[in-house]
Scaffold this active site. Structure first.
Site, PDB file in Angstrom:
ATOM      1  N   MET A 250     -43.980  -4.398 -47.312  1.00 40.04           N
ATOM      2  CA  MET A 250     -44.589  -5.553 -46.641  1.00 40.04           C
ATOM      3  C   MET A 250     -44.948  -5.171 -45.205  1.00 40.04           C
ATOM      4  O   MET A 250     -45.137  -6.036 -44.349  1.00 40.04           O
ATOM      5  CB  MET A 250     -43.630  -6.742 -46.666  1.00 40.04           C
ATOM      6  CG  MET A 250     -43.334  -7.206 -48.097  1.00 40.04           C
ATOM      7  SD  MET A 250     -42.871  -8.938 -48.238  1.00 40.04           S
ATOM      8  CE  MET A 250     -41.368  -8.955 -47.291  1.00 40.04           C
TER       9      MET A 250
ATOM     10  N   HIS B  53     -38.833   2.977 -44.701  1.00 41.93           N
ATOM     11  CA  HIS B  53     -40.093   3.043 -45.451  1.00 41.93           C
ATOM     12  C   HIS B  53     -40.645   4.469 -45.441  1.00 41.93           C
ATOM     13  O   HIS B  53     -41.171   4.956 -46.438  1.00 41.93           O
ATOM     14  CB  HIS B  53     -41.156   2.136 -44.809  1.00 41.93           C
ATOM     15  CG  HIS B  53     -40.802   0.688 -44.765  1.00 41.93           C
ATOM     16  ND1 HIS B  53     -40.533   0.029 -43.584  1.00 41.93           N
ATOM     17  CD2 HIS B  53     -40.700  -0.229 -45.750  1.00 41.93           C
ATOM     18  CE1 HIS B  53     -40.280  -1.232 -43.846  1.00 41.93           C
ATOM     19  NE2 HIS B  53     -40.367  -1.431 -45.153  1.00 41.93           N
TER      20      HIS B  53
ATOM     21  N   SER C  51     -36.818  -4.584 -41.355  1.00 44.33           N
ATOM     22  CA  SER C  51     -37.817  -5.160 -40.451  1.00 44.33           C
ATOM     23  C   SER C  51     -37.249  -6.396 -39.765  1.00 44.33           C
ATOM     24  O   SER C  51     -37.642  -6.750 -38.663  1.00 44.33           O
ATOM     25  CB  SER C  51     -39.067  -5.544 -41.231  1.00 44.33           C
ATOM     26  OG  SER C  51     -39.597  -4.381 -41.841  1.00 44.33           O
TER      27      SER C  51
HETATM   28  O1  PAF Z   1     -39.083  -4.671 -50.552  1.00 47.72           O
HETATM   29  C1  PAF Z   1     -40.171  -5.144 -50.148  1.00 47.72           C
HETATM   30  O2  PAF Z   1     -40.681  -4.813 -49.091  1.00 47.72           O
HETATM   31  C2  PAF Z   1     -40.881  -6.176 -51.009  1.00 47.72           C
HETATM   32  O3  PAF Z   1     -39.979  -7.021 -51.639  1.00 47.72           O
HETATM   33  C3  PAF Z   1     -41.866  -5.564 -52.015  1.00 47.72           C
HETATM   34  C4  PAF Z   1     -41.150  -4.689 -53.032  1.00 47.72           C
HETATM   35  C5  PAF Z   1     -42.900  -4.736 -51.278  1.00 47.72           C
HETATM   36  C6  PAF Z   1     -42.598  -6.658 -52.784  1.00 47.72           C
HETATM   37  O4  PAF Z   1     -43.319  -7.484 -51.928  1.00 47.72           O
END
Ligand code: PAF
Length: 284
Positions: free
Chosen positions: A28, A35, A191
């Protein structure tokens, strides 16, 4: 090379042209080292990686932080670029739709529910959350057709929900769970940590410290389960816990009689911010 794609049509055209298997990292946005560790792993395994940045409205409840969830696309793209530095053989296709209707066109009326797993723990506190997650991830898998998709184990229940969806619907994608990345003192990267004041950040360490205390008491032995549960009961006297629970690591069952691996999952509230964390523990 980083290429940004904002429409589903462009994404589908590109996917149609790329014949090779690709990895996929769904996010997201508002990227942090957690990430980027998923991206690094994907780039180790594939020359072409899809990376989505989409704040999915379907996974937020009516009183949750959808409106204020940090949207930092420029900064995110710089971070992705930095991971790619010195790797001319690799390509990252960033799918960052500016309009949610690219993912859920007007009239889109389907939802994926992974029944049992979605309704405990996080699913009990956030009804509908995992349906929203499973629905968007299914949609992204359908568009991107990855061979492998990478998820952080910080959201352990989410990882299990997605893995179960993939099994049940026989989706041709492998789900890879990646280790939690923590700050030096133990706070798991998220985040939402940026909602915390410096004082709250210090107080938030109670979450990881509590997980460690319970793990230490359990010490990998079934014989210590009662002691570990007593400790949990004591800890959750603090009203800021949404939950702190020992569950089977495969199916989240509270019955651990036959479990070989357990997960200790906790959510601690700092003001309006909910902090999630977990540990995976062997049990003999
Ligand atoms: O973990 C996340 O950032 C969200 O839940 C995902 C897997 C991108 C789905 O929107």
């Amino acid at each position: 090379m980083v290429k940004i794609i904002t429409t589903t049509q462009e994404l589908q055209e590109l996917r149609g042209k790329l014949k090779r298997a690709a990895g996929f990292v769904p996010t997201m946005g508002n990227l942090h080292a957690g990430h980027l560790s998923l991206l690094q792993q994907a780039l180790q395994e594939y020359d072409e990686v899809f990376f989505s940045i989409f704040v999915n409205p379907k996974q937020f409840g009516p009183n949750e932080d959808f409106g204020k969830y940090p949207r930092t696309l420029t900064q995110d793209l710089e971070l992705i670029q930095s991971v790619l530095a010195g790797r001319p053989d690799k390509a990252v296709y960033v799918f960052a739709p500016t309009d949610p209707s690219e993912i859920f066109p007007a009239g889109y009326d389907s939802s994926i529910s992974v029944c049992g797993l979605s309704h405990w723990l996080e699913g009990k506190v956030r009804p509908g959350h995992f349906e929203g997650v499973a629905t968007v991830v299914y949609r992204l898998f359908e568009l991107i057709k990855p061979e492998r998709a990478y998820f952080g184990l910080k959201d352990y229940q989410q990882y299990l929900v997605i893995r179960q969806m993939v099994r049940d619907l026989c989706l041709p994608v492998q789900i890879i769970g990646m280790p939690i990345i923590r700050e030096a003192e133990g706070l798991a990267l998220s985040s939402r940590n940026q909602y915390l004041s410096p004082e709250q950040r210090k107080q938030a360490l109670v979450l990881f410290e509590s997980l460690q205390k319970v793990a230490h008491t359990l010490n990998g032995k079934k014989a210590n389960l009662d002691q570990a549960r007593d400790m949990i009961r004591e800890l959750i006297q603090d009203p800021n816990w949404d939950y702190l629970e020992l569950r089977d690591a495969e199916n989240l069952s509270p019955d651990l009689n036959t479990s070989q691996r357990v997960t200790l999952l906790g959510v601690y509230r700092m003001g309006t911010t909910r902090l999630l964390d977990n540990l995976q523990l062997e049990l003999a």
